[in-house]
Design a protein around this motif. Structure first.
Motif, PDB file in Angstrom:
ATOM      1  N   LEU A 198       0.853  -1.184   0.000  1.00  0.00           N
ATOM      2  CA  LEU A 198       0.000   0.000   0.000  1.00  0.00           C
ATOM      3  C   LEU A 198       0.891   1.238   0.000  1.00  0.00           C
ATOM      4  O   LEU A 198       1.771   1.381   0.848  1.00  0.00           O
ATOM      5  CB  LEU A 198      -0.901   0.006   1.242  1.00  0.00           C
ATOM      6  N   ILE A 199       0.666   2.113  -0.995  1.00  0.00           N
ATOM      7  CA  ILE A 199       1.451   3.337  -1.065  1.00  0.00           C
ATOM      8  C   ILE A 199       0.511   4.523  -0.862  1.00  0.00           C
ATOM      9  O   ILE A 199      -0.484   4.655  -1.574  1.00  0.00           O
ATOM     10  CB  ILE A 199       2.147   3.477  -2.431  1.00  0.00           C
ATOM     11  N   MET A 200       0.812   5.364   0.104  1.00  0.00           N
ATOM     12  CA  MET A 200      -0.024   6.527   0.375  1.00  0.00           C
ATOM     13  C   MET A 200       0.805   7.779   0.121  1.00  0.00           C
ATOM     14  O   MET A 200       1.815   7.999   0.783  1.00  0.00           O
ATOM     15  CB  MET A 200      -0.472   6.534   1.840  1.00  0.00           C
ATOM     16  N   ASP A 201       0.377   8.596  -0.850  1.00  0.00           N
ATOM     17  CA  ASP A 201       1.093   9.832  -1.145  1.00  0.00           C
ATOM     18  C   ASP A 201       0.426  10.965  -0.360  1.00  0.00           C
ATOM     19  O   ASP A 201      -0.639  11.437  -0.728  1.00  0.00           O
ATOM     20  CB  ASP A 201       1.055  10.110  -2.647  1.00  0.00           C
ATOM     21  N   GLU A 202       1.047  11.354   0.700  1.00  0.00           N
ATOM     22  CA  GLU A 202       0.537  12.402   1.590  1.00  0.00           C
ATOM     23  C   GLU A 202      -0.956  12.291   1.853  1.00  0.00           C
ATOM     24  O   GLU A 202      -1.732  13.161   1.477  1.00  0.00           O
ATOM     25  CB  GLU A 202       0.863  13.772   1.011  1.00  0.00           C
ATOM     26  N   PRO A 203      -1.377  11.236   2.519  1.00  0.00           N
ATOM     27  CA  PRO A 203      -2.810  11.017   2.718  1.00  0.00           C
ATOM     28  C   PRO A 203      -3.459  12.051   3.631  1.00  0.00           C
ATOM     29  O   PRO A 203      -4.672  12.197   3.609  1.00  0.00           O
ATOM     30  CB  PRO A 203      -2.869   9.624   3.354  1.00  0.00           C
ATOM     31  N   THR A 204      -2.658  12.784   4.406  1.00  0.00           N
ATOM     32  CA  THR A 204      -3.277  13.684   5.373  1.00  0.00           C
ATOM     33  C   THR A 204      -3.230  15.143   4.942  1.00  0.00           C
ATOM     34  O   THR A 204      -3.640  16.019   5.691  1.00  0.00           O
ATOM     35  CB  THR A 204      -2.582  13.558   6.738  1.00  0.00           C
ATOM     36  N   ALA A 205      -2.733  15.426   3.719  1.00  0.00           N
ATOM     37  CA  ALA A 205      -2.619  16.821   3.276  1.00  0.00           C
ATOM     38  C   ALA A 205      -3.974  17.520   3.333  1.00  0.00           C
ATOM     39  O   ALA A 205      -4.974  16.992   2.867  1.00  0.00           O
ATOM     40  CB  ALA A 205      -2.065  16.865   1.855  1.00  0.00           C
ATOM     41  N   GLY A 206      -4.010  18.674   3.955  1.00  0.00           N
ATOM     42  CA  GLY A 206      -5.224  19.482   3.973  1.00  0.00           C
ATOM     43  C   GLY A 206      -6.287  19.039   4.962  1.00  0.00           C
ATOM     44  O   GLY A 206      -7.409  19.527   4.901  1.00  0.00           O
ATOM     45  N   LEU A 207      -5.948  18.125   5.879  1.00  0.00           N
ATOM     46  CA  LEU A 207      -6.949  17.702   6.869  1.00  0.00           C
ATOM     47  C   LEU A 207      -6.658  18.355   8.221  1.00  0.00           C
ATOM     48  O   LEU A 207      -5.533  18.769   8.499  1.00  0.00           O
ATOM     49  CB  LEU A 207      -6.916  16.181   7.043  1.00  0.00           C
ATOM     50  N   ASP A 208      -7.678  18.409   9.065  1.00  0.00           N
ATOM     51  CA  ASP A 208      -7.458  18.947  10.409  1.00  0.00           C
ATOM     52  C   ASP A 208      -6.753  17.881  11.248  1.00  0.00           C
ATOM     53  O   ASP A 208      -6.725  16.704  10.885  1.00  0.00           O
ATOM     54  CB  ASP A 208      -8.785  19.376  11.035  1.00  0.00           C
ATOM     55  N   PRO A 209      -6.160  18.268  12.400  1.00  0.00           N
ATOM     56  CA  PRO A 209      -5.352  17.328  13.187  1.00  0.00           C
ATOM     57  C   PRO A 209      -6.086  16.035  13.521  1.00  0.00           C
ATOM     58  O   PRO A 209      -5.516  14.945  13.455  1.00  0.00           O
ATOM     59  CB  PRO A 209      -5.043  18.108  14.459  1.00  0.00           C
TER      60      PRO A 209
END
Lengths: 287, 273
Positions: A166-177
């Motif tokens: 599984l490859i995740m390219d910046e999965p959390t970009a633009g989300l709140d903490p």
């Protein structure tokens, strides 16, 4: 669970024009099956180009990629089958949503695999549950959801294929903490439960330190460092020369050590730090 | 998708790059009209030399300019074949019921050269002029039409926005295609119907994000008080200089050479005329 290997992997964009640019240059590394790897690097260091080579979306201009020990371009006709084995979740994956319902969208990947109806249903529900997509959302249109919910649906769409890598390219970009933590927890859970190899591209040293076991550092398309989390984050000076930092908590502990406190250097998460500091502080109050 | 070269701008620092976009636009327009007046081989040779000279001055690799003809090769071949067989004149050879003629051959070759030069000439314009300068030039050349209540400013704004967003949309299409391919979408196999259906996962997200972008752009423009009914000033307003007048004079000279020079010499390859 498949190992991921690159041998002299190179990609040059727009070869033969004035816009020629080498995005990744002779990358060679080995990631054992079942590892959780953080990939870090400054903007434009070639992270996104690299990950698109690992599932055959881009073809190397030189060198090769091996998944589970096999060269992925040995049989170009089977590249589609490889994409089910190596799941890639792009940055801002919510832009890929297109179906009328959330259910159908998550089912797109498994449907392309040619699975039976029951199998698809089982996988959609499993992936939705894993990503925290509530049952009542499954029949809604994906375009009615909030940004965070869309992100979960899109990630579920990749997990529903049950990729071995599984490859995740910046999965959390633009989300709140809160959203960031939820999504990373879910990725971590998928890693633990399926034993899949996970590659996490991230700008957040905290996230990498917390979830990854080892780290790849890219700089201008070349492999700058590779090692365990402890090995890489120990080298603060080298990282800062690459415009990268170390987790804040690590830098606090390093500074405390420099001030003469007898504390370990290898502290990468707030929890670790708390476990070490709390007894000292509380002990101090008693005295 | 990244291989689309038509309309791509290659920055440079040559006389051709620095020339006023209006001059270049007029020159290309002039060149195209001239192409349709040319009647002889000598004339085409002169036109080709003029274009190659301009390409050489611009330092754009000749290969890049020639590449712009590639997408219309089929059209070129089709035109040539039609002309070859459907022109009356001295027979050259016969295939089945169709007779090829010397005059047809000449017309076919001329038409091919004409279209190829036309495409190469206009691609030189877009290679050496940024899209913004180009639409600006169109707006200024069309400004007399404002008197006829033609909404020149709005048209230019629409063109600028459209041009500005071509690369954005191309990039976005690329991204969405990759994301769907990563989920096993298959765009390359199957019949027409299957392929058309395979486009849905690309088109829907593309539409959604385009509407989104349009809305954001409109808000951003309104925040900066954009109004179509007010005159707008420019940050960099260009003035025509000596090189522009020289260029236009050269184009006029070329026109004269075609009309009164090469068209008078009957240098063609028809055996007896």
């Amino acid at each position: 669970m498949s190992s991921v290997e690159a041998r002299g992997l190179t990609h040059t964009y727009s070869k033969g024009t004035p816009f020629e640019r080498t995005a990744i240059d002779s990358l060679t590394f080995q990631i054992p099956a079942g590892d959780f790897v953080g990939i870090i690097g400054h903007t434009g260091s070639g992270k996104s180009t690299l990950v698109q080579h690992l599932n055959g979306l881009m073809k190397p201009t030189a060198g090769s990629v091996l998944i589970g020990g096999k060269d992925i371009w040995a049989k170009p006709d089977e590249i589609r089958a490889l994409r089910f084995e190596v799941g890639l979740c792009f940055q801002y994956p919510e832009y890929q949503l297109f179906e009328e319902t959330v259910y159908k969208d998550i089912a797109f990947g498994p449907g392309n695999m040619g699975l039976s109806e029951q199998e698809i249903d089982a996988r959609v529900r499993e992936a939705a549950a894993l990503c925290g997509v509530a049952d009542e959302l499954l029949e809604r249109s994906p375009f009615e959801l909030s940004g965070g919910q869309k992100r979960r649906v899109a990630i579920a769409g990749v997990l529903a294929m049950r990729p071995k890598v599984l490859i995740m390219d910046e999965p959390t970009a633009g989300l709140d903490p809160r959203g960031r933590e939820d999504i990373l927890e879910q990725v971590g859970r998928y890693h633990r439960e399926s034993g899949a190899t996970v590659l996490l591209v991230s700008h957040s040293m905290e996230d990498v330190a917390r979830y990854a076991k080892s780290v790849l550092v890219l700089e201008k398309g070349r492999l700058a460092m590779q090692g365990s989390v402890a090995e890489v984050f120990r080298e603060e000076e080298r990282l800062s020369a690459l415009h990268l930092g170390i987790p804040q908590v690590t830098s606090i502990f390093r500074r405390l050590r420099a001030m003469g406190f007898d504390l370990p250097e290898d502290v990468f998460t707030v929890e670790q730090g708390e476990a070490l500091l709390r007894p000292l502080l509380e002990g101090g109050r008693d005295a | 998708m990244r291989d689309i070269t038509m309309g791509q701008y290659f920055p440079g620092n040559t006389v051709i790059h620095k020339m006023d976009a209006r001059t270049k636009l007029l020159a290309v327009l002039c060149y195209i009209i001239e192409l349709f007046f040319v009647k002889t081989l000598a004339g085409f040779a002169l036109m080709a030399v003029a274009l190659f000279a301009a390409i050489a001055v611009s330092t754009i690799p000749f290969k890049m300019v020639a590449r712009s003809v590639k997408p219309i090769l089929i059209l070129l071949a089709f035109t040539a074949i039609l002309n070859l067989f459907y022109t009356d004149g001295d027979p050259l050879f016969r295939i089945w019921k169709l007779t090829a003629t010397w005059q047809g051959l000449e017309l076919g070759v001329f038409m091919m050269v004409r279209i190829a030069l036309l495409i190469m000439g206009s691609s030189l314009l877009t290679y050496t002029t940024s899209p913004i300068l180009l639409t600006d030039a169109m707006e200024r050349l069309m400004s007399p039409l404002k008197a006829l209540k033609v909404p020149v400013g709005e048209l230019a704004m629409m063109m600028t926005v459209a041009m500005r967003f071509i690369p954005v949309l191309v990039e976005e299409t690329d991204k969405i295609m990759s994301a769907q391919k990563a989920r096993g979408a298959d765009f390359e196999s199957g019949g027409v119907l299957k392929r058309a259906k395979a486009l849905v996962p690309i088109l829907v997200p593309l539409f959604v994000s385009s509407f989104h972008r349009a809305e954001e752009l409109a808000v951003a423009m309104e925040c900066r008080c954009y109004h179509t009914d007010r005159p707008r000033s420019r940050l960099k307003s260009t003035v025509m200089g000596a090189r522009d007048y020289v260029m236009l004079a050269l184009m006029a000279l070329l026109f004269a050479a075609i009309l009164f020079g090469t068209n008078r010499i009957l240098w063609t390859f028809i055996p007896t005329v």
